[in-house]
Design a protein around this motif. Sequence first.
Motif, PDB file in Angstrom:
ATOM      1  N   GLY A  31       0.837  -1.210   0.029  1.00  0.00           N
ATOM      2  CA  GLY A  31       0.105  -0.091   0.022  1.00  0.00           C
ATOM      3  C   GLY A  31       0.904   1.163  -0.013  1.00  0.00           C
ATOM      4  O   GLY A  31       2.120   1.173  -0.102  1.00  0.00           O
ATOM      5  N   GLU A  68       2.403  -9.010  -1.011  1.00  0.00           N
ATOM      6  CA  GLU A  68       1.123  -8.220  -1.034  1.00  0.00           C
ATOM      7  C   GLU A  68       0.154  -9.349  -1.293  1.00  0.00           C
ATOM      8  O   GLU A  68       0.118 -10.263  -2.253  1.00  0.00           O
ATOM      9  CB  GLU A  68       0.926  -7.161  -2.174  1.00  0.00           C
ATOM     10  N   LYS A  83      -5.949   0.910  -2.263  1.00  0.00           N
ATOM     11  CA  LYS A  83      -6.720   2.040  -1.569  1.00  0.00           C
ATOM     12  C   LYS A  83      -6.085   3.383  -2.387  1.00  0.00           C
ATOM     13  O   LYS A  83      -7.044   4.095  -2.268  1.00  0.00           O
ATOM     14  CB  LYS A  83      -6.436   2.049  -0.220  1.00  0.00           C
ATOM     15  N   CYS A  95      -7.149  10.671  -5.832  1.00  0.00           N
ATOM     16  CA  CYS A  95      -6.282  10.624  -4.683  1.00  0.00           C
ATOM     17  C   CYS A  95      -5.856  11.837  -4.127  1.00  0.00           C
ATOM     18  O   CYS A  95      -5.208  12.785  -4.455  1.00  0.00           O
ATOM     19  CB  CYS A  95      -4.815   9.831  -5.102  1.00  0.00           C
ATOM     20  N   ILE A 108       0.460 -15.234   3.740  1.00  0.00           N
ATOM     21  CA  ILE A 108       1.542 -15.471   4.590  1.00  0.00           C
ATOM     22  C   ILE A 108       0.886 -16.571   5.699  1.00  0.00           C
ATOM     23  O   ILE A 108      -0.245 -16.434   6.084  1.00  0.00           O
ATOM     24  CB  ILE A 108       2.043 -14.483   5.496  1.00  0.00           C
ATOM     25  N   ILE A 130      -3.877  -8.794   9.824  1.00  0.00           N
ATOM     26  CA  ILE A 130      -2.552  -9.621  10.041  1.00  0.00           C
ATOM     27  C   ILE A 130      -1.580  -8.783  10.805  1.00  0.00           C
ATOM     28  O   ILE A 130      -0.860  -9.191  11.758  1.00  0.00           O
ATOM     29  CB  ILE A 130      -2.101 -10.054   8.684  1.00  0.00           C
ATOM     30  N   ALA A 167     -15.471   2.585   6.347  1.00  0.00           N
ATOM     31  CA  ALA A 167     -14.620   3.593   7.057  1.00  0.00           C
ATOM     32  C   ALA A 167     -13.288   3.910   6.068  1.00  0.00           C
ATOM     33  O   ALA A 167     -12.673   3.017   5.926  1.00  0.00           O
ATOM     34  CB  ALA A 167     -14.224   3.200   8.486  1.00  0.00           C
ATOM     35  N   VAL A 175     -10.546   4.864   7.455  1.00  0.00           N
ATOM     36  CA  VAL A 175      -9.232   4.491   8.261  1.00  0.00           C
ATOM     37  C   VAL A 175      -9.716   3.754   9.527  1.00  0.00           C
ATOM     38  O   VAL A 175     -10.800   3.737   9.858  1.00  0.00           O
ATOM     39  CB  VAL A 175      -8.253   5.435   8.868  1.00  0.00           C
ATOM     40  N   PHE A 233      -2.288   9.840   4.149  1.00  0.00           N
ATOM     41  CA  PHE A 233      -1.568   9.549   3.072  1.00  0.00           C
ATOM     42  C   PHE A 233       0.014  10.120   3.558  1.00  0.00           C
ATOM     43  O   PHE A 233       0.774   9.467   3.223  1.00  0.00           O
ATOM     44  CB  PHE A 233      -1.677   9.806   1.579  1.00  0.00           C
ATOM     45  N   ALA A 287       1.405   7.988   5.654  1.00  0.00           N
ATOM     46  CA  ALA A 287       1.874   6.930   5.124  1.00  0.00           C
ATOM     47  C   ALA A 287       3.426   7.076   4.527  1.00  0.00           C
ATOM     48  O   ALA A 287       4.252   6.376   4.621  1.00  0.00           O
ATOM     49  CB  ALA A 287       0.832   6.157   3.978  1.00  0.00           C
TER      50      ALA A 287
HETATM   51  C1  LIG Z   1     -12.171   4.536  -0.100  1.00  0.00           C
HETATM   52  C2  LIG Z   1     -11.026   5.095   0.556  1.00  0.00           C
HETATM   53  C3  LIG Z   1     -10.373   6.620   0.205  1.00  0.00           C
HETATM   54  C4  LIG Z   1      -9.595   6.984   1.039  1.00  0.00           C
HETATM   55  N1  LIG Z   1      -8.993   8.258   0.339  1.00  0.00           N
HETATM   56  C5  LIG Z   1      -7.927   8.918   1.156  1.00  0.00           C
HETATM   57  C6  LIG Z   1      -7.500  10.036   0.531  1.00  0.00           C
HETATM   58  O1  LIG Z   1      -8.013  10.803  -0.517  1.00  0.00           O
HETATM   59  N2  LIG Z   1      -6.408  10.794   1.195  1.00  0.00           N
HETATM   60  C7  LIG Z   1      -6.008  10.091   2.251  1.00  0.00           C
HETATM   61  O2  LIG Z   1      -4.899  10.695   2.867  1.00  0.00           O
HETATM   62  N3  LIG Z   1      -6.109   8.940   2.727  1.00  0.00           N
HETATM   63  C8  LIG Z   1      -7.266   8.351   2.242  1.00  0.00           C
HETATM   64  N4  LIG Z   1      -7.566   7.026   2.613  1.00  0.00           N
HETATM   65  C9  LIG Z   1      -6.809   6.359   3.649  1.00  0.00           C
HETATM   66  C10 LIG Z   1      -5.447   5.993   3.036  1.00  0.00           C
HETATM   67  O3  LIG Z   1      -5.950   5.213   1.885  1.00  0.00           O
HETATM   68  C11 LIG Z   1      -4.985   4.996   4.237  1.00  0.00           C
HETATM   69  O4  LIG Z   1      -4.649   5.663   5.622  1.00  0.00           O
HETATM   70  C12 LIG Z   1      -3.609   4.590   3.550  1.00  0.00           C
HETATM   71  O5  LIG Z   1      -3.707   3.991   2.310  1.00  0.00           O
HETATM   72  C13 LIG Z   1      -3.024   3.816   4.523  1.00  0.00           C
HETATM   73  O6  LIG Z   1      -1.543   3.378   3.806  1.00  0.00           O
HETATM   74  P1  LIG Z   1      -1.036   1.747   4.611  1.00  0.00           P
HETATM   75  O7  LIG Z   1       0.152   1.364   3.370  1.00  0.00           O
HETATM   76  O8  LIG Z   1      -0.730   1.927   5.852  1.00  0.00           O
HETATM   77  O9  LIG Z   1      -2.223   0.935   4.368  1.00  0.00           O
HETATM   78  P2  LIG Z   1      -3.034   0.435   2.910  1.00  0.00           P
HETATM   79  O10 LIG Z   1      -2.760   1.474   2.219  1.00  0.00           O
HETATM   80  O11 LIG Z   1      -4.264  -0.079   3.112  1.00  0.00           O
HETATM   81  O12 LIG Z   1      -1.916  -0.884   2.402  1.00  0.00           O
HETATM   82  C14 LIG Z   1      -2.045  -1.920   3.071  1.00  0.00           C
HETATM   83  C15 LIG Z   1      -1.582  -3.162   2.127  1.00  0.00           C
HETATM   84  O13 LIG Z   1      -1.387  -4.224   2.754  1.00  0.00           O
HETATM   85  C16 LIG Z   1      -2.000  -5.374   2.084  1.00  0.00           C
HETATM   86  N5  LIG Z   1      -2.070  -6.571   3.129  1.00  0.00           N
HETATM   87  C17 LIG Z   1      -3.199  -6.607   4.018  1.00  0.00           C
HETATM   88  N6  LIG Z   1      -3.077  -7.809   4.535  1.00  0.00           N
HETATM   89  C18 LIG Z   1      -1.897  -8.302   3.858  1.00  0.00           C
HETATM   90  C19 LIG Z   1      -1.341  -9.702   4.386  1.00  0.00           C
HETATM   91  N7  LIG Z   1      -1.857 -10.675   5.158  1.00  0.00           N
HETATM   92  N8  LIG Z   1      -0.324 -10.134   3.370  1.00  0.00           N
HETATM   93  C20 LIG Z   1       0.147  -9.357   2.559  1.00  0.00           C
HETATM   94  N9  LIG Z   1      -0.319  -7.822   2.341  1.00  0.00           N
HETATM   95  C21 LIG Z   1      -1.444  -7.795   3.142  1.00  0.00           C
HETATM   96  C22 LIG Z   1      -3.231  -4.606   1.603  1.00  0.00           C
HETATM   97  O14 LIG Z   1      -3.955  -5.617   0.665  1.00  0.00           O
HETATM   98  C23 LIG Z   1      -2.509  -3.289   1.097  1.00  0.00           C
HETATM   99  O15 LIG Z   1      -2.384  -3.341  -0.179  1.00  0.00           O
HETATM  100  C24 LIG Z   1      -8.720   6.400   2.032  1.00  0.00           C
HETATM  101  C25 LIG Z   1      -9.191   5.166   2.376  1.00  0.00           C
HETATM  102  C26 LIG Z   1     -10.156   4.438   1.813  1.00  0.00           C
HETATM  103  C27 LIG Z   1     -10.481   3.114   2.077  1.00  0.00           C
END
Ligand SMILES: Cc1cc2nc3c(=O)[nH]c(=O)nc-3n(C[C@H](O)[C@H](O)[C@H](O)COP(=O)(O)OP(=O)(O)OC[C@H]3O[C@@H](n4cnc5c(N)ncnc54)[C@H](O)[C@@H]3O)c2cc1C
Length: 400
Positions: free
Chosen positions: A14, A35, A43, A52, A133, A177, A343, A345, A386, A389
């Motif tokens: 992500g 992934e 996302k 985005c 995993i 996870i 949600a 987040v 983001f 992140a």
């Molecule tokens: C519909 C929606 C719209 C959003 N719009 C915005 C926005 O415009 N601006 C903003 O700032 N934030 C936005 N957010 C929030 C933002 O997307 C998240 O806060 C951000 O993506 C978090 O990043 P991350 O890398 O921590 O998690 P994620 O982006 O969720 O990435 C986690 C990744 O881990 C993978 N994963 C999960 N479990 C496993 C596993 N067991 N093994 C391997 N891989 C796994 C998932 O498939 C995913 O690809 C939005 C969220 C949603 C749901």
Amino acid sequence: MQLDAWDVIIVGAGAAGLMCAITAGKRGRRVLVLESADRPGKKILMSGGGRCNFTNLHVESDNFLSDNLNFCKSALSCYTQWDFIELVCKHDIQYHEKTLGQLFCDSSSKDILNMLLIEAEKAKVTITTKCLIDKYETRERSEKNFTLYTNQGKFTTKSLIVASGGLSVPTLGGSDIGYRLAEQFGHKITLLRPALVPFTFTDSFKLLSEKLSGLSLPVRLSTGKHQFLESVLFTHRGLSGPAVLQISSYWREGQSIRLDLLPFTDCFQHLVKQKFEQPRAVLRTIISQLLPRNLVLELEKCWWLEKKEVPIAELSETLIQTLADSIHSWELKPSGTEGYRTAEVTLGGVETGEVSSKTMESKRQPGLYFVGEILDVTGHLGGFNFQWAWASGFAAGKVA
Ligand SMILES: Cc1cc2nc3c(=O)[nH]c(=O)nc-3n(C[C@H](O)[C@H](O)[C@H](O)COP(=O)(O)OP(=O)(O)OC[C@H]3O[C@@H](n4cnc5c(N)ncnc54)[C@H](O)[C@@H]3O)c2cc1C
């Protein structure tokens, strides 16, 4: 694929995982991203209504919720919104400020994901999708600390980065996870809740919101000492829109919310003035000059039904004051939220006390890192999640 050759393994492709992979890869680390979904960055693709909202011009720790607000400061100052904007510009991605410093792509979220994937390729990062995993092990003091058993083989690494995000939107990869893995290493998880999420209602307001479904207007929305001046959207099941998503991070079951329908007007003063300017007019006509008529018709049924045909000149100032108070402080009690299904987040996460704020490394397990939403750092709506992140991914990628 050379199975045992990884310096860094990242769980989750992500926003945070990709940024971490790029940063570590650029340092010459051999990086593998595992992934579970069939493609990276789902996302990111769905974010900001497909455009985005990738960062915000005004990033402060006040834009976040966490048991320890100081935790996010270091990472956010080492990789700022300006660093990400520079990357976006380097890739010629066109963007604009929508409102309140929120930056969106002009064209599509795909631009941001493609940019990250191009950068990852340049940094020689390997991304393996559909990777599940089964279990993970650590070996004390061995050169390769972590072993992961997956449906695509066994992988070992010195640095394991947990970037698997939160529980929100399971169809876009939301999973537990990361929390389970953190707990396995003795980390505490704070209370988890869906946040940036619409409210649902079961009382008489549900009927009203159904009738007004699709109507949006600017309001001041508050709960306790928190308030947001943004728009609210009536839906078939209750309330949504930016103000509602924002306040949902602070709301708890059983609490009320207050809607100020005219945040920029002193309603009492305005109505008193109209007593002289249009004395024969009824409240419905006067208030419809300030608020959408279909909303006014519903409010009339709730608040001044018996006086609906009485000219304003004949209404007492006490009644006008009561009505103005209702318009400025409409108290509603949500029955709940739409939950993790929608949600944006997950509020809460891996407790920050046992994680380094500079590197995101676990203080319990050397070589283990947590980045992104999995941590107890949750941003307001507006690009802050983001930015967290990117910043936390960068912080770990610099050292892992
Ligand atoms: C519909 C929606 C719209 C959003 N719009 C915005 C926005 O415009 N601006 C903003 O700032 N934030 C936005 N957010 C929030 C933002 O997307 C998240 O806060 C951000 O993506 C978090 O990043 P991350 O890398 O921590 O998690 P994620 O982006 O969720 O990435 C986690 C990744 O881990 C993978 N994963 C999960 N479990 C496993 C596993 N067991 N093994 C391997 N891989 C796994 C998932 O498939 C995913 O690809 C939005 C969220 C949603 C749901």
